[in-house]
Design an enzyme around this catalytic site. Structure first.
Site, PDB file in Angstrom:
ATOM      1  N   TYR A  19       0.805  -1.113  -0.042  1.00  0.00           N
ATOM      2  CA  TYR A  19       0.091   0.099  -0.178  1.00  0.00           C
ATOM      3  C   TYR A  19       0.873   1.332  -0.070  1.00  0.00           C
ATOM      4  O   TYR A  19       0.531   2.294   0.750  1.00  0.00           O
ATOM      5  CB  TYR A  19      -0.997  -0.060   1.191  1.00  0.00           C
ATOM      6  N   TYR A 147     -13.034  -4.544   6.561  1.00  0.00           N
ATOM      7  CA  TYR A 147     -11.719  -4.851   5.991  1.00  0.00           C
ATOM      8  C   TYR A 147     -11.496  -6.329   6.077  1.00  0.00           C
ATOM      9  O   TYR A 147     -11.643  -6.755   7.337  1.00  0.00           O
ATOM     10  CB  TYR A 147     -10.580  -4.145   6.132  1.00  0.00           C
ATOM     11  N   ASP A 242     -15.277 -12.544  11.552  1.00  0.00           N
ATOM     12  CA  ASP A 242     -13.573 -12.347  11.168  1.00  0.00           C
ATOM     13  C   ASP A 242     -13.154 -11.582  12.457  1.00  0.00           C
ATOM     14  O   ASP A 242     -13.101 -10.439  12.646  1.00  0.00           O
ATOM     15  CB  ASP A 242     -13.415 -11.268  10.044  1.00  0.00           C
ATOM     16  N   LYS A 271      -3.474 -12.586  12.686  1.00  0.00           N
ATOM     17  CA  LYS A 271      -2.526 -11.533  13.476  1.00  0.00           C
ATOM     18  C   LYS A 271      -1.931 -12.037  14.823  1.00  0.00           C
ATOM     19  O   LYS A 271      -1.074 -12.494  14.836  1.00  0.00           O
ATOM     20  CB  LYS A 271      -3.490 -10.386  13.664  1.00  0.00           C
TER      21      LYS A 271
HETATM   22  C1  LIG Z   1      -5.653  -7.964   8.989  1.00  0.00           C
HETATM   23  C2  LIG Z   1      -6.606  -8.440   8.765  1.00  0.00           C
HETATM   24  C3  LIG Z   1      -7.236  -9.367   7.563  1.00  0.00           C
HETATM   25  C4  LIG Z   1      -5.950  -9.894   6.691  1.00  0.00           C
HETATM   26  O1  LIG Z   1      -5.037 -10.320   7.251  1.00  0.00           O
HETATM   27  P1  LIG Z   1      -3.761 -10.535   6.625  1.00  0.00           P
HETATM   28  O2  LIG Z   1      -2.639 -11.611   7.335  1.00  0.00           O
HETATM   29  O3  LIG Z   1      -2.821  -9.396   6.315  1.00  0.00           O
HETATM   30  O4  LIG Z   1      -4.139 -11.511   5.287  1.00  0.00           O
HETATM   31  C5  LIG Z   1      -8.388  -9.841   7.442  1.00  0.00           C
HETATM   32  N1  LIG Z   1      -9.262  -9.471   8.389  1.00  0.00           N
HETATM   33  C6  LIG Z   1      -9.031  -8.519   9.429  1.00  0.00           C
HETATM   34  C7  LIG Z   1     -10.243  -8.239  10.378  1.00  0.00           C
HETATM   35  C8  LIG Z   1      -7.835  -8.038   9.565  1.00  0.00           C
HETATM   36  O5  LIG Z   1      -7.595  -7.246  10.483  1.00  0.00           O
END
Ligand SMILES: *Cc1c(COP(=O)(O)O)cnc(C)c1O
Length: 424
Positions: A19, A147, A242, A271
């Protein structure tokens, strides 16, 4: 003369950053080592990290228990394939995650990034309905300001007005994107839309529970989350949480869904899962989801399999990270951080530049009135000069520090935020 940073000078012209508009970007800062929440730079300076390397390093850098677990595993086997061969850390982790998550979230599918964990969840939801003979249910219901990652499916459920979605419109499948209801009125509207036959073509709702992260650090209440969940269930639509950003303690409970008393059909983790040590993600399904993939032929088997699935080193780190959640007072630390952030930042709500201050767990967002990217980049540089590592984006200056951050370190982060905003 070669300088100590020759690796950066030589490698930078061959590197492409995430980015980043490379033509105008500042050079990245060479980090020689890190410990606790401190990043040590090549030139002797150090920075207090307020965002724990994209919200992943929850126990601080180089926690000895994590380092030891990785070293021990590295001496045995660093990688073997996951199909047909079993490694101890992955199976131990699967059992621990099943025990740690609520209800019947019992089946763990490992992958190596959050985006892939989201793709896996979406494919699971779609194939679940296919396996049940409902072949038209291929759409996802997602939310504005969401996201979910950068791969094609994950982008398709992100905010439709986002920069990436605009660029890749036409490439990504179209999904149903709704507003997260915020009050009685919008909730009634949400009920109506969800009941308007969406279940004929929608496989699942996907949401970041309680906190939408990269889409602007926006919050919704546990009550509203529970309502969204109930509405999905009432209409026979699956619910994917998520928890890649919110899970592993970030919002103050181990998983954000716990605060709403709900158990999703599918949950994504990433994460902080490995304590920010190695790439690892997981998609966890309930028994009921898993059951629809059972058959005595291959036809219904779940069709996905990353090369580095269940990587032993990453899983060893994740197990060690779970040890730390058990043996060190992480959630109490998150609670203390929340209190300190609240006390320290609430006053900014009256600052003329500030639109809103939001605090939840180890997350703080200071949202500005009409901020520009140029200004955000200027803030980033000022933060470095002030000895802190903060990366404001869009219209928010935010913090998501490691849970082990000390009160004086957090104080320095907040002082830096106040400083760049200037006395009002
Ligand atoms: C960071 C993130 C993702 C993507 O994870 P990556 O390891 O960067 O592919 C998906 N969903 C949420 C809520 C995130 O914060």
């Amino acid at each position: 003369m070669t300088t100590v940073t020759d690796w950066l000078e030589q490698g930078y012209p061959h590197s492409w950053l995430p980015y980043t508009q490379m033509q105008i970007a500042d050079m990245p800062l060479p980090v020689t080592h890190a410990e606790g929440v401190t990043l040590h730079l090549e030139d002797g300076r150090s920075l207090i990290d307020g965002i724990s390397s994209w919200w992943s390093v929850c126990h601080g850098y180089q926690h000895p228990h994590l380092i030891e677990a990785i070293q021990k595993q590295a001496e045995k086997v660093t990688h073997i394939m996951f199909a047909g061969l079993a490694n101890e850390p992955a199976y131990r982790l699967a059992k621990r995650l099943a025990d740690l998550t609520s209800g019947e979230l019992n089946r763990v599918f490992f992958s190596d990034s959050g985006s892939v964990a989201v793709e896996v969840a979406m494919k699971m939801a779609v194939q679940y309905w296919k396996n049940k003979g409902q072949t038209r249910r291929t759409k996802l219901i997602s939310f504005r300001n969401g996201y979910h990652g950068d791969t094609m499916g994950a982008m398709s459920v992100g905010d439709p007005d986002g920069w990436t979605q605009q660029t890749f419109s036409g490439f990504c499948p179209r999904q149903y994107v709704l507003d997260i209801p915020q009050d009685e009125y919008s909730l009634a509207e949400f009920h109506d839309i969800m009941a308007s036959g969406l279940h004929e073509t929608a496989a699942a709702v996907i949401i970041e529970p309680l906190v939408q992260g990269a889409g602007g650090i926006k919050f919704h209440s546990a009550d509203m989350l529970a309502e969204i969940y109930r509405t999905a269930k009432e209409n026979d639509i699956l619910f994917i949480a998520d928890e890649i950003a919110t899970g592993m303690g970030r919002t103050g409970s181990m998983f954000a869904c716990e605060e709403a008393g709900i158990v999703p059909d599918i949950m994504c983790l990433g994460k902080g899962l490995s304590g920010g040590m190695l790439p690892l993600a997981a998609t966890i399904a309930t028994e009921a989801i898993y059951a629809e993939f059972q058959d005595d032929t291959l036809g219904k088997a779940f069709l996905h399999g990353p090369t580095y699935m269940g990587n032993p080193l990453a899983c060893a780190a994740a197990n060690a990270s779970l040890d730390l959640f058990e043996n060190e007072p992480r959630l109490e630390q998150v609670e203390a951080i929340e209190q300190q952030l609240y006390d320290g930042l609430s006053g900014l709500a009256h600052h003329p530049r500030v639109k809103q201050v939001r605090v939840k767990g180890a997350i703080a967002a200071v949202q500005l009135h009409d901020a520009s990217w140029d200004e955000m980049f200027a803030f980033r540089r000022q933060f470095i000069e002030l000895g802190v590592w903060l990366r404001p984006f869009s219209d928010v200056i935010y913090m998501m520090p490691s849970f082990t951050i000390q009160p004086d370190e957090l104080q320095q982060l907040m002082a830096a935020v106040k400083k760049v905003l200037g006395e009002a």
